[in-house]
Scaffold this active site. Structure first.
Site, mmCIF file in Angstrom:
data_model
loop_
_atom_site.group_PDB
_atom_site.id
_atom_site.type_symbol
_atom_site.label_atom_id
_atom_site.label_comp_id
_atom_site.label_asym_id
_atom_site.label_seq_id
_atom_site.Cartn_x
_atom_site.Cartn_y
_atom_site.Cartn_z
ATOM 1 N N ALA A 22 0.805 -1.215 0.000
ATOM 2 C CA ALA A 22 0.000 0.000 0.000
ATOM 3 C C ALA A 22 0.845 1.274 0.000
ATOM 4 C CB ALA A 22 -0.950 -0.012 1.195
ATOM 5 N N THR A 26 0.246 5.572 -1.469
ATOM 6 C CA THR A 26 -0.179 6.645 -0.555
ATOM 7 C C THR A 26 -0.022 8.019 -1.216
ATOM 8 O OG1 THR A 26 2.000 6.580 0.508
ATOM 9 C CG2 THR A 26 0.211 5.410 1.616
ATOM 10 N N PHE A 33 -2.695 0.686 5.158
ATOM 11 C CA PHE A 33 -3.513 0.014 6.168
ATOM 12 C C PHE A 33 -3.081 0.341 7.580
ATOM 13 C CE2 PHE A 33 -4.168 -2.297 2.304
ATOM 14 C CZ PHE A 33 -5.525 -2.575 2.348
ATOM 15 N N ASP A 103 -5.601 -1.669 -6.271
ATOM 16 C CA ASP A 103 -6.031 -0.396 -6.856
ATOM 17 C C ASP A 103 -5.787 -0.278 -8.359
ATOM 18 O OD1 ASP A 103 -3.241 0.184 -7.073
ATOM 19 O OD2 ASP A 103 -3.232 1.180 -5.115
ATOM 20 N N HIS A 118 -3.677 -10.247 -4.171
ATOM 21 C CA HIS A 118 -4.901 -9.944 -3.425
ATOM 22 C C HIS A 118 -6.054 -9.531 -4.343
ATOM 23 C CE1 HIS A 118 -2.461 -9.134 0.533
ATOM 24 N NE2 HIS A 118 -2.582 -10.416 0.252
ATOM 25 N N CYS A 129 -20.255 -18.874 -11.277
ATOM 26 C CA CYS A 129 -19.549 -19.385 -12.467
ATOM 27 C C CYS A 129 -18.135 -18.843 -12.585
ATOM 28 C CB CYS A 129 -20.353 -19.088 -13.738
ATOM 29 S SG CYS A 129 -20.316 -17.345 -14.229
ATOM 30 N N SER A 192 5.760 -1.777 1.716
ATOM 31 C CA SER A 192 4.948 -2.773 2.433
ATOM 32 C C SER A 192 5.523 -2.997 3.815
ATOM 33 C CB SER A 192 4.909 -4.100 1.674
ATOM 34 O OG SER A 192 4.209 -5.071 2.440
ATOM 35 N N ASN A 217 11.094 1.682 2.045
ATOM 36 C CA ASN A 217 9.912 1.769 2.909
ATOM 37 C C ASN A 217 10.174 2.769 4.026
ATOM 38 O OD1 ASN A 217 7.243 0.407 3.190
ATOM 39 N ND2 ASN A 217 7.957 0.035 5.271
HETATM 40 P P1 OAD Z 1 0.722 -1.598 5.280
HETATM 41 O O1 OAD Z 1 -0.167 -0.443 5.583
HETATM 42 O O2 OAD Z 1 0.803 -2.689 6.277
HETATM 43 O O3 OAD Z 1 2.218 -1.083 5.048
HETATM 44 C C1 OAD Z 1 2.503 0.001 4.215
HETATM 45 C C2 OAD Z 1 3.950 0.410 4.458
HETATM 46 O O4 OAD Z 1 4.277 1.427 3.523
HETATM 47 C C3 OAD Z 1 4.195 0.969 5.846
HETATM 48 O O5 OAD Z 1 5.320 0.318 6.420
HETATM 49 C C4 OAD Z 1 4.501 2.468 5.602
HETATM 50 O O6 OAD Z 1 5.500 2.970 6.459
HETATM 51 C C5 OAD Z 1 5.001 2.449 4.190
HETATM 52 N N1 OAD Z 1 4.732 3.677 3.429
HETATM 53 C C6 OAD Z 1 3.579 4.388 3.345
HETATM 54 N N2 OAD Z 1 3.704 5.425 2.493
HETATM 55 C C7 OAD Z 1 4.984 5.371 2.015
HETATM 56 C C8 OAD Z 1 5.742 6.184 1.105
HETATM 57 N N3 OAD Z 1 5.204 7.251 0.481
HETATM 58 N N4 OAD Z 1 7.036 5.825 0.864
HETATM 59 C C9 OAD Z 1 7.598 4.751 1.483
HETATM 60 N N5 OAD Z 1 6.920 3.950 2.335
HETATM 61 C C10 OAD Z 1 5.630 4.255 2.605
HETATM 62 O O7 OAD Z 1 0.294 -2.122 3.835
HETATM 63 P P2 OAD Z 1 0.667 -3.515 3.141
HETATM 64 O O8 OAD Z 1 1.994 -3.999 3.558
HETATM 65 O O9 OAD Z 1 0.408 -3.347 1.700
HETATM 66 O O10 OAD Z 1 -4.627 -7.147 2.477
HETATM 67 O O11 OAD Z 1 -0.461 -4.448 3.741
HETATM 68 C C11 OAD Z 1 -0.581 -5.770 3.304
HETATM 69 C C12 OAD Z 1 -2.016 -6.222 3.299
HETATM 70 O O12 OAD Z 1 -2.629 -5.916 4.553
HETATM 71 C C13 OAD Z 1 -2.915 -5.505 2.322
HETATM 72 O O13 OAD Z 1 -2.764 -5.973 1.000
HETATM 73 C C14 OAD Z 1 -4.282 -5.816 2.859
HETATM 74 C C15 OAD Z 1 -4.054 -5.735 4.352
HETATM 75 O O14 OAD Z 1 -4.681 -6.746 5.069
HETATM 76 C C16 OAD Z 1 -5.898 -7.427 2.101
HETATM 77 O O15 OAD Z 1 -6.769 -6.592 2.098
HETATM 78 C C17 OAD Z 1 -6.140 -8.843 1.680
HETATM 79 ZN ZN ZN Z 2 -21.968 -16.279 -13.163
#
Ligand code: OAD
Ligand code: ZN
Length: 249
Positions: A22, A26, A33, A103, A118, A129, A192, A217
């Protein structure tokens, strides 16, 4: 400097694979998240559970449309980080990209090889179906009538084509991501927190099978010590400069 060394490593690596979360979106105005003000500060994870969808698809859909309008707003666009990754691919320095995001912004930035573990909110999938459709007209249906969208083929209930809690991940995409991690000579983690499986273990898997790790990150991902390149910085700052360095001369 570190950026130059990382760029050299990308240029010299045979197979380069990126994993995004994510944090890459941003800067496009989509909250992540787990940061402050993130999705989990605003929404209850239980609203993203498949049992919630099954119990009340109509209610789920109505909330989903409201959530998408609030979180995504009207004009979400790819940002320089998506563009830098697409540029690396176009210039032959990135073999595949695995994303946890739903997204669709990598694709809109022109990225070709995107493995979506995801799912993707730009699509809907039929519960019966398994046909998939572009989501736009079905969001309109919900907005206009409040009714659960139905499959044009079989009249089954349609669900956003994203992985909800309690659902299994798309098997093929997970298989592909594991095999990409094993093949990678350089594995790049972008935006992430690495807290959700199986994404969380992909970099370790890659490292165990010989890959060099690079991380961009804002906060610690738990890979400190294992990552040869660890940029605790904004993806929209580092990735365009990295791309520039990789392709220069
Ligand atoms: P997280 O919100 O857990 O982590 C996002 C990371 O990006 C954090 O460590 C932030 O510090 C970093 N971050 C945010 N903006 C940034 C920027 N501009 N530059 C550098 N770093 C930045 O999101 P994910 O790791 O994607 O799953 O979360 C994994 C999964 O958790 C998602 O796909 C979702 C959720 O449950 C489902 O919905 C199935
Ligand atoms: Zn169908």
């Amino acid at each position: 400097r570190e950026l130059r060394f990382a760029a050299d490593a990308i240029r010299d690596a045979g197979t380069v694979v990126a994993l995004t979360g994510a944090g890459v979106s941003t800067a496009s105005g989509i909250p992540d998240f787990r940061s402050e003000g993130g999705i989990w500060d605003r929404y209850d994870p239980m609203d993203f559970h498949v049992s919630r969808f099954e119990a009340d698809p109509e209610g789920f859909w109505t909330e989903r449309v409201a959530m998408v309008e609030e979180v995504y707003g009207a004009d979400v666009e790819p940002n320089p980080a998506h563009e830098a990754l697409a540029g690396l691919e176009r210039d032959g320095h990135l073999d595949a990209l695995i994303t946890q995001n739903v997204d669709g912004l990598h694709q809109r930035a022109g990225h070709e090889e995107v493995v979506e573990i995801h799912g993707n909110g730009d699509r809907v999938v039929c519960r019966d179906c398994r046909s998939r459709y572009d989501a736009t007209p079905f969001y309109d249906t919900v907005r206009e009538s409040g009714e659960t969208p139905r499959c044009p083929e079989c009249d089954g209930v349609l669900k956003p084509d994203v992985v909800l809690f309690g659902e299994s991940l798309p098997e093929h995409a997970v298989f592909q991501s594991h095999s990409l991690a094993e093949r990678a000579d350089l594995f790049l983690v972008v935006g992430s927190s690495l807290t959700v499986e199986p994404a969380a273990s992909l970099p370790r898997r890659a490292a165990d099978t010989g890959a060099t790790l690079a991380v961009v990150n804002l906060e610690d991902t738990g890979l400190t010590g294992r990552a040869a390149y660890d940029f605790r910085a904004d993806v929209t700052d580092v990735l365009p400069r990295l791309h520039g360095r990789v392709v220069e001369d």
